[in-house]
Design a protein around this motif. Structure first.
Motif, PDB file in Angstrom:
ATOM      1  N   TYR A 168       0.836  -1.204   0.000  1.00  0.00           N
ATOM      2  CA  TYR A 168       0.000   0.000   0.000  1.00  0.00           C
ATOM      3  C   TYR A 168       0.870   1.253   0.000  1.00  0.00           C
ATOM      4  O   TYR A 168       0.566   2.233  -0.698  1.00  0.00           O
ATOM      5  CB  TYR A 168      -0.929  -0.001   1.217  1.00  0.00           C
ATOM      6  N   THR A 169       1.960   1.242   0.766  1.00  0.00           N
ATOM      7  CA  THR A 169       2.845   2.418   0.783  1.00  0.00           C
ATOM      8  C   THR A 169       3.438   2.665  -0.597  1.00  0.00           C
ATOM      9  O   THR A 169       3.643   3.818  -0.996  1.00  0.00           O
ATOM     10  CB  THR A 169       3.983   2.262   1.811  1.00  0.00           C
ATOM     11  N   LYS A 170       3.734   1.594  -1.337  1.00  0.00           N
ATOM     12  CA  LYS A 170       4.256   1.759  -2.699  1.00  0.00           C
ATOM     13  C   LYS A 170       3.209   2.390  -3.608  1.00  0.00           C
ATOM     14  O   LYS A 170       3.535   3.218  -4.474  1.00  0.00           O
ATOM     15  CB  LYS A 170       4.715   0.408  -3.257  1.00  0.00           C
ATOM     16  N   LYS A 171       1.935   1.997  -3.433  1.00  0.00           N
ATOM     17  CA  LYS A 171       0.860   2.573  -4.250  1.00  0.00           C
ATOM     18  C   LYS A 171       0.719   4.072  -3.987  1.00  0.00           C
ATOM     19  O   LYS A 171       0.541   4.864  -4.914  1.00  0.00           O
ATOM     20  CB  LYS A 171      -0.459   1.858  -3.964  1.00  0.00           C
ATOM     21  N   VAL A 172       0.796   4.448  -2.712  1.00  0.00           N
ATOM     22  CA  VAL A 172       0.716   5.876  -2.380  1.00  0.00           C
ATOM     23  C   VAL A 172       1.912   6.620  -2.958  1.00  0.00           C
ATOM     24  O   VAL A 172       1.777   7.697  -3.548  1.00  0.00           O
ATOM     25  CB  VAL A 172       0.634   6.084  -0.854  1.00  0.00           C
TER      26      VAL A 172
END
Length: 460
Positions: A168-172
Motif C-alpha cells: 500500500y505504501t508503494k501505491k501511495v
C-alpha cells in the motif's frame, strides 16, 4: 546473526568531501578522539549492511566486531580503507555507487557536526539557536534548494509492517510520483522504503528527472535501520530531536502509515507542535492512511489522541483508508495552500522558519530509567506539553527496543517504568498492548517480543 562474507577494500569519494584537514582525520582516527571514530564506524557498518533484515544495533555491531574503517588523507584526497566489511556492499570487488555516496555523506555529516559544535557561533541553549544549527546541518548537506516550489512529502511509519501494508505504501508513493512530488523518509526499510520505491515508478512514467528521495536519520537509528538503496540524499543528524525538527522544517506535508512506537513518537511530536498557539493558522497537511486491514490501527490511534490530547488535536489531521489516489490528491491540494501561505508571509519554500517549535521538543531526551519514571503524564498540563512528554515516553521505548544504549540499559536494570494518572496511562497501556498484539514492535519472524517498559497507573 548468521555469518556473512566480508571483504577488504579501499574507497574514495566521488563528487563530495574530497578533502579533510589533518586535524579532522586525527579526530576520526581510532587513535584520535575515540568516540568520534566509534560513531563513524557504527554509521559506516550500518550503511554497508543496507538490505539486511536486522533491527537491533547491538546484533549488527556484535556480528562484525572485526570490522575497521581507516581514514587516509592523500595528496589526491580522502581514502577510506575498509577491513572485514560486509561483502554484500560490493559487486565484483567494486562498491555499489549508491552505497559509496551514502558512506561519504555519513563522513560529511559527522565531520561537520563535530566542527559546528566546536564553533562558538553555535548556541544550543536557545530554541532559535537549535533551529539555526539544524539549518546549517541541512545546508551543508546541500539539502536546502532555494526557489524550488513546496513538494517534499515526508512519509512516516513502521519499519516492521505486513506485506499488504508495504504494498500500500508503494501505491501511495506511486501516486505521489505521478504528481511529481518528492519523498522524504527516515531512510530505512518498510514505510521508509515503500513510498520511495513507488515514487520512482511514478517519476519514470512522467519522465520526471531529478526525483528526490531524501533520507533523514541519526546515529542511534541508522545502526538499527540501515538506509534503503533508493535514498539518493542521506543526512545524518546528531540526535533524534534534530532529526525530527529537520523533518518538519524541510518537509511541506506529512503522510503517516501504520507503524509502532516510533511512528507514535513522530505523530505526537508533530501534533504537539501544531497545537502550539503560535501555529494555529499555519497550514501543514497531515494525512493518516493505510489499507483496509489497518483501519482498526488508526481507529485506536485516533481514540488515543482524543482521550489524551482532545478533539482539537484530532482536527489537525485527516484519516483516509485504502485510497492512494485520494491521499495524493489531498496532499497536492494541501501543498498549494502551503505555497500560498509562505508567499503571503515571505517565508522560504525550502525551510519552514515560521513554524514555532517549543524547546521541550528540541532538547535531547536521555531515556534513563530515572528520566522515564519522572515524565509528567497528567491531564492537568496543556495538551501540547503533554504531547511532548508522551513523545519522550515513546522515544524511550524505541531506545529500549532497538538502540544499542537503550537495549543495554534494559539488560542491566530491567524494564522502564512509566508513571502517570489513570486518564493518560489507561489509553497509553491499551495502545502499547495493541502494538504488541499486532506484532508492531519487532520484525516478523523474530523472537517473541519482551516489553522494555511497564506502565504504572493504568489500573482503576
Amino acid at each position: 546473526m548468521s555469518h556473512r562474507p566480508t571483504i577488504n577494500a579501499s574507497v574514495s569519494p566521488k563528487g563530495t568531501l574530497e578533502t579533510l584537514s589533518q586535524r579532522e582525520v586525527a579526530q576520526l582516527s581510532e587513535a584520535g578522539s575515540g568516540n568520534l571514530y566509534q560513531l563513524f564506524r557504527q554509521c559506516v557498518l550500518a550503511i554497508l549492511n543496507t538490505g539486511a533484515r536486522i533491527d537491533n544495533a547491538k546484533t549488527i555491531l556484535d556480528a562484525y566486531r572485526d570490522f575497521e574503517v581507516r581514514i587516509h588523507q592523500q595528496d589526491r584526497g580522502v581514502r577510506l580503507e575498509l577491513l572485514n566489511a560486509p561483502a554484500d556492499a560490493f559487486v565484483d570487488g567494486e562498491m555499489i555507487a549508491g552505497t559509496r555516496e551514502m558512506l561519504f555523506s555519513a563522513l560529511r555529516d559527522i565531520v561537520y557536526t563535530a566542527s559546528e559544535l566546536e564553533n562558538q557561533r553555535v548556541d544550543l541553549n536557545s530554541s532559535a539557536g537549535i533551529t539555526d544549527y539544524v539549518f546549517h546541518l541541512l545546508r551543508n548537506a546541500r539539502t536546502l534548494r532555494a526557489g524550488v516550489e513546496p513538494k517534499i512529502v515526508v512519509c512516516w511509519g513502521g519499519h516492521s509492517i505486513s506485506t499488504e501494508e508495504y504494498k500500500y505504501t508503494k501505491k501511495v508513493g506511486h501516486e505521489l510520483g505521478l504528481r511529481n512530488l518528492d519523498v522524504c523518509t527516515g531512510c530505512g526499510p518498510g514505510v521508509m522504503k515503500g513510498p520511495m520505491k513507488g515514487a520512482t515508478i511514478g517519476h519514470a512514467k512522467q519522465r520526471h528527472h531529478g526525483g528526490r528521495y531524501l533520507g533523514l536519520t541519526e546515529p542511534g537509528i541508522i545502526a538499527a535501520e540501515a538506509p534503503n538503496p533508493i535514498v539518493n540524499e542521506l543526512v545524518i543528524l546528531p540526535d533524534i530531536e534534530k532529526r525530527l525538527e529537520a523533518f518538519v522544517r524541510v518537509g511541506h506535508g506529512i503522510i503517516i502509515f501504520p507503524g509502532g512506537v516510533g511512528t507514535a513518537e513522530e505523530f505526537l511530536y508533530l501534533l504537539g507542535i501544531l497545537m502550539h498557539p503560535d501555529n494555529q493558522e499555519l497550514p501543514f497537511p497531515l494525512l493518516l492512511t493505510g489499507p483496509k486491514s489497518a483501519a482498526p490501527y488508526f481507529e485506536q490511534l485516533h481514540a488515543f489522541v482524543g482521550a489524551t490530547l482532545g478533539e482539537a488535536a484530532q482536527r489537525r489531521y485527516r484519516i483516509l483508508i485504502d485510497d492512494p489516489a485520494e491521499v495524493a490528491r489531498e496532499m497536492a491540494k494541501g501543498l498549494k495552500e502551503v505555497k500560498q501561505f509562505r508567499r503571503e508571509r515571505n517565508d522560504a519554500f525550502h525551510f519552514n522558519w515560521l513554524l514555532k517549535i517549543d524547546e521541550r521538543f528540541q532538547r535531547p531526551f536521555d531515556p534513563t530509567h530515572e528520566n522515564m519514571a519522572a515524565l509528567q503524564l497528567t491531564k492537568d498540563i496543556p495538551p501540547h506539553k503533554l504531547a511532548a512528554n508522551l513523545r519522550r515516553a515513546f522515544s524511550g521505548i524505541v531506545a529500549g527496543n532497538v538502540k544499542e544504549n537503550g537495549v543495554r540499559l534494559i539488560e542491566e536494570h530491567g524494564p522502564y517504568e512509566i508513571h502517570g494518572d489513570h486518564q493518560v496511562m489507561k489509553p497509553l497501556d491499551d495502545l502499547l498492548q495493541a502494538f504488541v498484539k499486532q506484532h508492531r514492535m519487532k520484525l516478523p519472524g523474530g523472537a517473541a517480543y519482551k516489553p522494555c517498559y511497564r506502565v504504572v497507573g493504568s489500573g482503576a
